[in-house]
Scaffold this motif. Structure first.
Motif, PDB file in Angstrom:
ATOM      1  N   GLU A  36       0.833  -1.211   0.000  1.00 50.78           N
ATOM      2  CA  GLU A  36       0.000   0.000   0.000  1.00 50.78           C
ATOM      3  C   GLU A  36       0.865   1.257   0.000  1.00 50.78           C
ATOM      4  OE1 GLU A  36      -3.251   0.206  -0.535  1.00 50.78           O
ATOM      5  OE2 GLU A  36      -3.262  -1.976  -0.695  1.00 50.78           O
ATOM      6  N   ALA A  37       1.917   1.276   0.809  1.00 51.52           N
ATOM      7  CA  ALA A  37       2.798   2.446   0.859  1.00 51.52           C
ATOM      8  C   ALA A  37       3.523   2.637  -0.469  1.00 51.52           C
ATOM      9  CB  ALA A  37       3.809   2.303   1.999  1.00 51.52           C
ATOM     10  N   ARG A  38       3.992   1.552  -1.075  1.00 53.12           N
ATOM     11  CA  ARG A  38       4.680   1.646  -2.366  1.00 53.12           C
ATOM     12  C   ARG A  38       3.730   2.109  -3.462  1.00 53.12           C
ATOM     13  NH1 ARG A  38       9.773  -1.161  -2.698  1.00 53.12           N
ATOM     14  NH2 ARG A  38      10.504  -1.242  -0.546  1.00 53.12           N
ATOM     15  N   MET A  39       2.486   1.639  -3.403  1.00 57.15           N
ATOM     16  CA  MET A  39       1.487   2.056  -4.379  1.00 57.15           C
ATOM     17  C   MET A  39       1.213   3.552  -4.241  1.00 57.15           C
ATOM     18  SD  MET A  39      -0.521   1.326  -6.867  1.00 57.15           S
ATOM     19  CE  MET A  39      -0.553  -0.434  -6.892  1.00 57.15           C
ATOM     20  N   ALA A  40       1.095   4.039  -3.021  1.00 53.30           N
ATOM     21  CA  ALA A  40       0.854   5.462  -2.787  1.00 53.30           C
ATOM     22  C   ALA A  40       1.982   6.315  -3.365  1.00 53.30           C
ATOM     23  CB  ALA A  40       0.691   5.732  -1.294  1.00 53.30           C
ATOM     24  N   VAL A  41       3.216   5.854  -3.212  1.00 54.19           N
ATOM     25  CA  VAL A  41       4.358   6.583  -3.768  1.00 54.19           C
ATOM     26  C   VAL A  41       4.297   6.602  -5.291  1.00 54.19           C
ATOM     27  CG1 VAL A  41       6.872   6.534  -4.027  1.00 54.19           C
ATOM     28  CG2 VAL A  41       5.850   6.171  -1.773  1.00 54.19           C
ATOM     29  N   ALA A  42       3.986   5.472  -5.897  1.00 56.94           N
ATOM     30  CA  ALA A  42       3.897   5.394  -7.361  1.00 56.94           C
ATOM     31  C   ALA A  42       2.800   6.310  -7.896  1.00 56.94           C
ATOM     32  CB  ALA A  42       3.647   3.950  -7.797  1.00 56.94           C
ATOM     33  N   ARG A  59      -0.882  -5.795  -9.298  1.00 51.21           N
ATOM     34  CA  ARG A  59      -1.524  -4.541  -9.696  1.00 51.21           C
ATOM     35  C   ARG A  59      -0.802  -4.038 -10.929  1.00 51.21           C
ATOM     36  NH1 ARG A  59      -1.113  -2.543  -3.653  1.00 51.21           N
ATOM     37  NH2 ARG A  59      -3.061  -3.389  -2.899  1.00 51.21           N
ATOM     38  N   VAL A  60      -1.551  -3.513 -11.881  1.00 49.76           N
ATOM     39  CA  VAL A  60      -0.951  -2.993 -13.109  1.00 49.76           C
ATOM     40  C   VAL A  60      -1.052  -1.476 -13.065  1.00 49.76           C
ATOM     41  CG1 VAL A  60      -1.041  -2.986 -15.630  1.00 49.76           C
ATOM     42  CG2 VAL A  60      -1.637  -5.065 -14.366  1.00 49.76           C
ATOM     43  N   LEU A  61       0.083  -0.829 -13.297  1.00 54.18           N
ATOM     44  CA  LEU A  61       0.145   0.626 -13.313  1.00 54.18           C
ATOM     45  C   LEU A  61       0.707   1.099 -14.638  1.00 54.18           C
ATOM     46  CD1 LEU A  61       1.633  -0.310 -10.283  1.00 54.18           C
ATOM     47  CD2 LEU A  61       0.795   1.993  -9.936  1.00 54.18           C
ATOM     48  N   THR A  62       0.488   2.368 -14.937  1.00 50.74           N
ATOM     49  CA  THR A  62       1.113   2.995 -16.095  1.00 50.74           C
ATOM     50  C   THR A  62       1.653   4.339 -15.644  1.00 50.74           C
ATOM     51  OG1 THR A  62       0.819   3.597 -18.411  1.00 50.74           O
ATOM     52  CG2 THR A  62      -0.990   4.106 -16.957  1.00 50.74           C
ATOM     53  N   ASP A  63       2.674   4.812 -16.315  1.00 54.47           N
ATOM     54  CA  ASP A  63       3.194   6.138 -15.988  1.00 54.47           C
ATOM     55  C   ASP A  63       2.731   7.135 -17.031  1.00 54.47           C
ATOM     56  OD1 ASP A  63       4.996   6.323 -18.167  1.00 54.47           O
ATOM     57  OD2 ASP A  63       6.637   5.490 -17.018  1.00 54.47           O
ATOM     58  N   GLY A  69       3.650  -1.306 -15.859  1.00 57.51           N
ATOM     59  CA  GLY A  69       4.450  -2.122 -14.954  1.00 57.51           C
ATOM     60  C   GLY A  69       3.513  -2.838 -14.005  1.00 57.51           C
ATOM     61  N   ARG A  70       4.024  -3.844 -13.339  1.00 62.34           N
ATOM     62  CA  ARG A  70       3.226  -4.587 -12.370  1.00 62.34           C
ATOM     63  C   ARG A  70       3.882  -4.514 -11.012  1.00 62.34           C
ATOM     64  NH1 ARG A  70       2.302 -10.349 -14.907  1.00 62.34           N
ATOM     65  NH2 ARG A  70       4.441 -10.004 -15.461  1.00 62.34           N
ATOM     66  N   MET A  71       3.054  -4.420  -9.980  1.00 61.47           N
ATOM     67  CA  MET A  71       3.524  -4.451  -8.603  1.00 61.47           C
ATOM     68  C   MET A  71       2.745  -5.536  -7.894  1.00 61.47           C
ATOM     69  SD  MET A  71       3.403  -1.556  -5.595  1.00 61.47           S
ATOM     70  CE  MET A  71       4.395  -0.404  -6.508  1.00 61.47           C
ATOM     71  N   GLY A  72       3.444  -6.388  -7.222  1.00 62.63           N
ATOM     72  CA  GLY A  72       2.781  -7.457  -6.500  1.00 62.63           C
ATOM     73  C   GLY A  72       3.654  -8.003  -5.424  1.00 62.63           C
TER      74      GLY A  72
END
Length: 72
Positions: A36-42, A59-63, A69-72
């Protein structure tokens, strides 16, 4: 460097240039208690959540530039 057919990088045989050439896709694994903390930073850095159907394991993110990218 010579590329033999059917060997090496799977993208080597892609037809035509990629509109996002020189872009990287990153998969990042973090402990669930830090996710959760890493997701908030991203997200604060401009990232956008694309899919969290499998959260917290994936979780899939885009910039803003487009690469995902994926975070898991």
């Amino acid at each position: 460097m010579r590329q033999e057919a059917g060997r090496g990088c799977p993208a080597a045989g892609a037809a035509g240039p990629s509109p996002q050439h020189n872009r990287a896709h990153a998969d990042v694994w973090v402990p669930y208690d830090e996710a959760e903390a890493r997701m908030a930073v991203a997200l604060a850095a401009g990232g956008r959540l694309v899919n969290d159907a499998d959260a917290p394991s994936n979780r899939v993110l885009t910039d803003p530039g487009g690469p995902t990218g994926r975070m898991g």
